[in-house]
Design an enzyme around this catalytic site. Sequence first.
Site, PDB file in Angstrom:
ATOM      1  N   ASP A  82      -1.386  27.436 -31.681  1.00  0.00           N
ATOM      2  CA  ASP A  82      -2.434  26.681 -32.356  1.00  0.00           C
ATOM      3  C   ASP A  82      -1.979  25.224 -32.449  1.00  0.00           C
ATOM      4  O   ASP A  82      -0.852  24.887 -32.083  1.00  0.00           O
ATOM      5  CB  ASP A  82      -2.767  27.284 -33.721  1.00  0.00           C
ATOM      6  CG  ASP A  82      -1.643  27.088 -34.716  1.00  0.00           C
ATOM      7  OD1 ASP A  82      -0.661  26.403 -34.388  1.00  0.00           O
ATOM      8  OD2 ASP A  82      -1.740  27.626 -35.826  1.00  0.00           O
TER       9      ASP A  82
ATOM     10  N   ASP B  63      -6.671  36.488 -33.637  1.00  0.00           N
ATOM     11  CA  ASP B  63      -5.296  36.504 -34.153  1.00  0.00           C
ATOM     12  C   ASP B  63      -5.387  36.574 -35.653  1.00  0.00           C
ATOM     13  O   ASP B  63      -6.351  36.084 -36.259  1.00  0.00           O
ATOM     14  CB  ASP B  63      -4.530  35.233 -33.775  1.00  0.00           C
ATOM     15  CG  ASP B  63      -4.848  34.090 -34.727  1.00  0.00           C
ATOM     16  OD1 ASP B  63      -5.953  33.517 -34.610  1.00  0.00           O
ATOM     17  OD2 ASP B  63      -4.037  33.803 -35.617  1.00  0.00           O
TER      18      ASP B  63
ATOM     19  N   CYS C  50      -1.001  58.705 -33.689  1.00  0.00           N
ATOM     20  CA  CYS C  50      -0.522  57.332 -33.478  1.00  0.00           C
ATOM     21  C   CYS C  50       0.890  57.348 -32.889  1.00  0.00           C
ATOM     22  O   CYS C  50       1.783  57.993 -33.434  1.00  0.00           O
ATOM     23  CB  CYS C  50      -0.539  56.578 -34.799  1.00  0.00           C
ATOM     24  SG  CYS C  50       0.104  54.896 -34.643  1.00  0.00           S
TER      25      CYS C  50
ATOM     26  N   CYS D 170       3.096  55.004 -32.857  1.00  0.00           N
ATOM     27  CA  CYS D 170       3.952  53.926 -33.373  1.00  0.00           C
ATOM     28  C   CYS D 170       5.241  54.483 -33.967  1.00  0.00           C
ATOM     29  O   CYS D 170       5.416  55.691 -34.115  1.00  0.00           O
ATOM     30  CB  CYS D 170       3.197  53.112 -34.426  1.00  0.00           C
ATOM     31  SG  CYS D 170       3.267  53.851 -36.073  1.00  0.00           S
TER      32      CYS D 170
ATOM     33  N   CYS E  58       4.781  56.410 -37.440  1.00  0.00           N
ATOM     34  CA  CYS E  58       4.137  57.724 -37.440  1.00  0.00           C
ATOM     35  C   CYS E  58       5.034  58.836 -36.905  1.00  0.00           C
ATOM     36  O   CYS E  58       4.608  59.979 -36.797  1.00  0.00           O
ATOM     37  CB  CYS E  58       2.787  57.641 -36.735  1.00  0.00           C
ATOM     38  SG  CYS E  58       1.578  56.730 -37.747  1.00  0.00           S
TER      39      CYS E  58
ATOM     40  N   HIS F 103       3.197  49.886 -37.103  1.00  0.00           N
ATOM     41  CA  HIS F 103       1.991  50.723 -37.162  1.00  0.00           C
ATOM     42  C   HIS F 103       0.728  49.854 -37.127  1.00  0.00           C
ATOM     43  O   HIS F 103      -0.207  50.125 -36.363  1.00  0.00           O
ATOM     44  CB  HIS F 103       1.972  51.596 -38.409  1.00  0.00           C
ATOM     45  CG  HIS F 103       0.656  52.299 -38.587  1.00  0.00           C
ATOM     46  ND1 HIS F 103       0.338  53.451 -37.912  1.00  0.00           N
ATOM     47  CD2 HIS F 103      -0.455  51.964 -39.296  1.00  0.00           C
ATOM     48  CE1 HIS F 103      -0.904  53.813 -38.207  1.00  0.00           C
ATOM     49  NE2 HIS F 103      -1.411  52.917 -39.038  1.00  0.00           N
TER      50      HIS F 103
END
Lengths: 374, 374
Positions: B93, B266, B304, B306, B309, B334
């Site tokens: 940015d 974002d 999930c 991740c 999990c 997660h």
Amino acid sequence: MIGVFHFDLLQQSDGARRGVFHTPRGDVQTPTFMPVGTVGTVKGLTIDQVAATGAEIILGNTYHLRLRPGHETVAKLGGLHAMCGWEGPILTDSGGFQVFSLGALNKVTEQAATFRSHLDGAKIVLTPEHSIEIQQALGSDIAMVLDHVIALPASAAEVEDALARSIRWAKRCREAADRPEQALFAIVQGGLDPVLRQQCATELASMPFEGYAVGGLSVGETPEEMYATAGVTTRHLPAEKPRYLMGVGTPRDLIENIARGIDMFDCVMPTRNGRNALAFTDEGPLKLRNAVHREDLRPIMDDCPCLACRHSRGYLRHLFNAGEMLGPILLSHHNLMYYSRLMQQARAAIEQDRFAEFANSKLRGWGYEPVPCG
Amino acid sequence: MIGVFHFDLLQQSDGARRGVFHTPRGDVQTPTFMPVGTVGTVKGLTIDQVAATGAEIILGNTYHLRLRPGHETVAKLGGLHAMCGWEGPILTDSGGFQVFSLGALNKVTEQAATFRSHLDGAKIVLTPEHSIEIQQALGSDIAMVLDHVIALPASAAEVEDALARSIRWAKRCREAADRPEQALFAIVQGGLDPVLRQQCATELASMPFEGYAVGGLSVGETPEEMYATAGVTTRHLPAEKPRYLMGVGTPRDLIENIARGIDMFDCVMPTRNGRNALAFTDEGPLKLRNAVHREDLRPIMDDCPCLACRHSRGYLRHLFNAGEMLGPILLSHHNLMYYSRLMQQARAAIEQDRFAEFANSKLRGWGYEPVPCG
């Protein structure tokens, strides 16, 4: 009961031992370093990242897990292994050291150690039997006997009293520990007195434990006193059982104590120092917060396969400077890998029967002269 | 200059767009969510863990990197990619939003935004040209024009003044940005006024930018106001360029804005909420600190992949309760994976031309009724 666990002493070199400790959850190559996972997590790292450092066994703290989340909760969550996702062996300490170091208003009687939680002041009575009960609920592979740890220096009477109690408590733990899948290690006390250490080691060695720890060290004594005490203790321990020096230490401490026949270590030093921006190297510790690293493109170490050494010292400094979590994460990984590789190198040196040469080279790299074995 | 970057609009469904943004550092499948790496690190995660969530592009903050470690230091450390080890595209940015939200005593003139560092109070003058210079030093793949962000609600005169300045600054940025390997995105301002949004979008669309952002939102307006403003803006942006809604938002915000033709997002929400023990799920957020999770053996979500999990909710609760770093680490992973999978599912739904059905099902799972597009 003994038999599920078995220690093979493969080779010796200059006082150092190369062995394998067989456990139901896998073999541990010794000398070994056990990362500390106080409350069921090695601080800052996922369990895969811990495994990637080469660690084969990790440690959990009975005292801390008893308080949070509670051993019964751990049991309901499937035990320590299932809870934190570590499939290899886990050793749990007995809580004796934390009662000594953390427990406010702790009071030791023949029956129990009574102390107040450092979290909420709740009164907790820890008997040898309760310590074993907790460690069974946690489901560790190696349990430790509850011992009576005291501060050094202490009077001879205090040391002897704590030692005698530790032996009586070790017996009570042995009687309470009745699970074949959980080994029990005794803990040798005796302060810095070689006669008391010998007496304690000899008494415990006559009882059926799967391993023996050297306890009551790393409590304020000099490195030389620690090394001498470890040396005199191991001489009176059975060669066919693993020996574990509790709560030790610096890379120098590991090398000096391996030379005195120690097989296992644990310490918070790699992770705690990592969180404080200190990285271990073969040239001694590196303080990553220092301005000198600002634009340094080099990694901490050239040949290190850890997660931190993929990055520049400049980036690592920036992470600490900006208070980013990734700094502690990366340096914890580096330091655990440094300790793990040091143990790997020590094992290789013993196999090649050149341990003294290896040890001297490492010690001098860190700026120390080797301490002659007594 | 344009041509190295190219956007392929592959398919549309119920207002949603499925595309690919080609960059020299790899393709970005849209709609996409960009994890925020404020000072060159997505908080709490190694760069491999970020990649494992499925993220294809990450974001860096010009304002923060200008202050720490400094853009010149980043350049000396090889640029943002080499420094943090991310090989895919990075968007930076321009600093406009942080001058607005963080810069104490900020003052905007036609020439520059002048503000004091939130770290040490140092005075910093940010011109459009300096913003581009910083982003070039950082070496990002997509730079953003410096815009003049104001708080809402604001008077019509204030909004028009900021809008006109943002357009003039966009021109100055376009003239200063002369690197073919770095795309430049313009930012549409105009508050909540559909006429001003249309005017700004139309003006910027006539200038050669590689993409267009909808800025000045997520600053205090209601979700419905945000959705309406995004909707009116995208109608006046060229279809063949990617559209990026800055700093947004909740899972609901993402779905509602994809339905209005937004391609890129974002937000710090997945990582910030993760650090605060809040996990996103298809049934809405889960507060992992709650006592109800104490002995819950279930993972946050069943399907999930991740890192969190792999563990029980009970373990995750314990980690937060004990103040362990691993709690924030696992929940950040997660949540980023939840966002990434949500984008993946949205892309699949557009490809199958059933986006509205998909969106409605997700929104209702979270407890919302779809907001009709204006």
